[in-house]
Write a protein that holds these residues in place. Structure first.
Motif, short mmCIF file in Angstrom:
data_model
loop_
_atom_site.label_atom_id
_atom_site.label_comp_id
_atom_site.label_asym_id
_atom_site.label_seq_id
_atom_site.Cartn_x
_atom_site.Cartn_y
_atom_site.Cartn_z
N ARG A 14 26.47 -8.56 -25.34
CA ARG A 14 26.55 -7.43 -25.79
C ARG A 14 27.17 -6.43 -25.41
NH1 ARG A 14 25.93 -7.00 -32.11
NH2 ARG A 14 23.95 -8.18 -32.08
N LYS A 15 27.22 -6.91 -22.97
CA LYS A 15 27.61 -6.54 -22.40
C LYS A 15 26.60 -4.71 -22.40
CE LYS A 15 31.78 -8.97 -22.04
NZ LYS A 15 31.37 -9.90 -22.06
N LYS A 16 25.73 -4.80 -22.59
CA LYS A 16 25.29 -3.76 -22.26
C LYS A 16 24.15 -3.69 -21.11
CE LYS A 16 25.76 -2.15 -26.58
NZ LYS A 16 26.03 -0.73 -27.04
N TRP A 17 25.25 -3.95 -20.05
CA TRP A 17 24.24 -4.36 -18.62
C TRP A 17 23.66 -2.83 -18.17
CZ3 TRP A 17 22.45 -8.47 -17.77
CH2 TRP A 17 23.08 -9.58 -18.44
N TRP A 18 24.02 -1.36 -18.53
CA TRP A 18 23.88 -0.53 -17.94
C TRP A 18 22.01 -0.25 -19.05
CZ3 TRP A 18 22.23 2.76 -21.97
CH2 TRP A 18 22.88 1.97 -23.42
N LEU A 19 21.93 -0.59 -20.00
CA LEU A 19 20.40 -0.39 -20.43
C LEU A 19 19.13 -1.02 -19.50
CD1 LEU A 19 20.70 -1.91 -24.03
CD2 LEU A 19 20.09 0.16 -23.31
N LEU A 20 19.41 -2.04 -18.46
CA LEU A 20 18.33 -2.59 -17.39
C LEU A 20 17.50 -2.16 -17.21
CD1 LEU A 20 17.50 -5.63 -17.34
CD2 LEU A 20 19.30 -6.08 -15.15
N PRO A 21 18.58 -1.12 -16.36
CA PRO A 21 17.98 -0.42 -15.00
C PRO A 21 16.93 0.47 -16.25
CG PRO A 21 19.92 -0.36 -14.29
CD PRO A 21 20.06 -1.04 -16.07
#
Length: 49
Positions: A14-21
């Motif tokens: 989903r290209k939601k890498w901003w959720l990882l931090p």
């Protein structure tokens, strides 16, 4: 372990890498509270919140 793999796969698809931090910060705060609850460090941690 399967949950972590599914979570990383979801973030990749989903290209939601901003959720990882955000997830990492929530996990670290949770671990800090669990450790502080069972040790003498608790009184110092509670002053932060």
């Amino acid at each position: 372990m399967e949950f972590i793999q599914d979570l990383l796969l979801f973030l990749k698809e989903r290209k939601k890498w901003w959720l990882l931090p955000l997830i990492l910060v929530i996990l670290l705060v949770g671990i800090l509270l669990v450790v502080a609850e069972s040790s003498a460090v608790g009184s110092f941690v509670y002053t932060l919140f």
